[in-house]
Design an enzyme around this catalytic site. Structure first.
Site, PDB file in Angstrom:
ATOM      1  N   HIS A   1       0.869  -1.178   0.000  1.00 54.60           N
ATOM      2  CA  HIS A   1       0.000   0.000   0.000  1.00 54.60           C
ATOM      3  C   HIS A   1       0.908   1.231   0.000  1.00 54.60           C
ATOM      4  CE1 HIS A   1      -2.688   2.993   1.909  1.00 54.60           C
ATOM      5  NE2 HIS A   1      -3.706   2.225   1.584  1.00 54.60           N
TER       6      HIS A   1
ATOM      7  N   CYS B   1      -4.778   2.488  -3.501  1.00 51.16           N
ATOM      8  CA  CYS B   1      -3.513   3.024  -2.959  1.00 51.16           C
ATOM      9  C   CYS B   1      -2.371   2.047  -3.190  1.00 51.16           C
ATOM     10  CB  CYS B   1      -3.626   3.346  -1.476  1.00 51.16           C
ATOM     11  SG  CYS B   1      -4.802   4.633  -1.125  1.00 51.16           S
TER      12      CYS B   1
END
Ligand code: PLP
Length: 425
Positions: free
Chosen positions: A139, A382
């Site tokens: 992420h 993300c």
């Protein structure tokens, strides 16, 4: 190095029964909502989870009965608020497998916890030519701080690749983790692929070379029993809001000797021992890292979330999610045109299930489902570099939690089939 995780299924009687799941669902007022005539089906739990009544009430109770600033007042309210705040710290320390409460630092979330390490430990310890190892499935929260640190320090960012089925590819691990490795920063569970990474083995390998290991537990801590000592990590980051707790609270677990050597992050009140015009000394752990007034009410309410999870039992929660993940993968796989990303074996993965449709954009899938009252997420989650590795611009992602049931999945599958008919596919 073997990447597979041995995860013994629980005997049937240890599973959550349908009645228990109904009772759990009844604890979440938001799930009673009907949107445009559709029962809300919430499958966006990897983004954030819903809150049970005990957590909502804990926030309101705090403001009704205990609100005061902590650690500094000598009056009843301040002492009670301090006690409650510190009680959550002790609870979180037990939840993480029994660490020392002074190793538990409250942050705003996983992102802030990882930035804290990058700006303190990283600034102090990473030098030109050092190597920082991450994975391709990180992420941005566990990626951007390291990209930037590597740039500032002229260090080298290396990555562990993934296999086509969404596992870490450890074929060349001995060339990736080497004596030059100073930090291994790795997600415990992927928010896109669902993969549960074999953190303990990788941490042991990194430690052989004297590297420090940080695990991003944002997706794992809500779904697995986590024992940071057994994992062998030096830092572990998590977010309360992904585990039934309030937003604006996270935890950084850090090994005491490392935390002691690190400079503070937020400078100001509460984090000092003594201040003079020309010199400042720092407070003891963990306060050195908690400058300013923290998010007291939400930390206090996080305790209620931890209790709630423990009452269910993390093993039973995990078993329920494995059963539901298996069911979801089976059902999704049977829909023509749908491709699932990540491992198919539920023992190796959590319930964040990313998928694409050969003919439809993930945003169109999400919008169509939204009109049926079904909340999923679409986008890059993300994890833009991972999307590039997967060769996708985006995916749709359904992610489950303990209050989801087969009826939720049936509604998702029915809507996806209906969507394909609607678009003439
Ligand atoms: N790491 C992972 C794997 C995540 O899934 C997320 C949130 O989606 C984060 C880090 C960041 O968490 P937060 O936004 O709570 O700081």
């Amino acid at each position: 190095m073997e990447q597979k995780i041995q995860n013994e299924p629980l005997p049937l009687r240890s599973r959550l029964t349908p009645i228990e799941i109904e009772r759990i669902r009844a604890d979440f007022p938001i799930l009673e909502q009907v949107i445009d005539g559709n029962r809300l089906i919430y499958l966006d739990n990897a983004a954030t989870t819903q809150k049970p009544r005990v957590v909502i009430n804990a926030i309101s109770d705090y403001y009704r009965k205990y609100n005061a600033n902590i650690h500094r007042g000598l009056h009843y309210l301040s002492e009670r608020a301090t006690e409650m705040y510190e009680h959550t710290r002790e609870h979180a320390a037990r939840f993480l497998g029994g660490v020392d409460p002074s190793e538990v630092i409250f942050t705003r979330g996983t992102t802030e916890a990882i930035n804290l390490v990058a700006y303190t430990w990283g600034e102090q310890n990473i030098r030109e030519g050092d190597e920082i190892v991450i994975t391709e499935m990180e992420h941005h929260a566990n990626l951007v701080p390291w990209v930037q640190l590597a740039k500032r320090k002229h260090a080298v960012l290396k990555r562990i690749p993934i296999t086509p089925d969404g596992y870490l590819d450890l074929t060349n691990i001995n060339e990736i983790i080497t004596p030059r490795t100073k930090l291994l920063a790795i997600s415990h569970m992927s928010n896109v692929l669902g993969t549960i990474n074999h953190v303990a083995d990788l941490a042991a390998k990194a430690h052989e070379h004297g590297a420090v290991v940080l695990a991003d537990g944002a997706q794992a801590a809500p779904h697995l029993a986590v024992d940071v000592k057994a994992l062998g990590v030096d830092f572990y980051a998590l977010s309360s809001h992904k585990m039934l707790g309030p937003t604006g609270v996270g935890i950084l677990y850090g090994r005491r000797d490392l935390l002691q050597e690190m400079p503070p992050f937020n400078l100001g009140g509460e984090m000092i021992r003594e201040v003079r015009f020309d010199n400042v000394t720092w407070a003891d752990l963990p306060y050195k890292f908690e400058g300013g007034t923290p998010n007291i009410a939400d930390v206090v309410a996080f305790d209620a979330a931890l209790h709630y999870l423990e009452e269910i039992g993390m093993d039973r929660l995990r078993q329920h999610e494995m059963d539901l993940t298996r069911y979801t993968i089976e059902q999704l796989s049977a829909i023509p045109g749908i491709e699932i990303q990540g491992p198919k074996e539920v023992e190796q993965r959590g319930g964040a299930i990313s998928f694409t449709d050969a003919d439809l954009h993930p945003h169109d899938i999400s919008t169509y489902l939204d009109a049926k009252g079904i909340a999923i997420r679409a986008g890059h989650h993300c994890a833009q570099p991972l999307m590039r590795v997967l060769g996708k611009i985006a995916t749709a992602r359904a992610s489950i939690y303990v209050y989801n049931n087969e009826a939720d999945i049936n509604a998702l599958i029915k809507a996806l089939r209906g969507m394909r008919r609607y678009f003439g596919l």
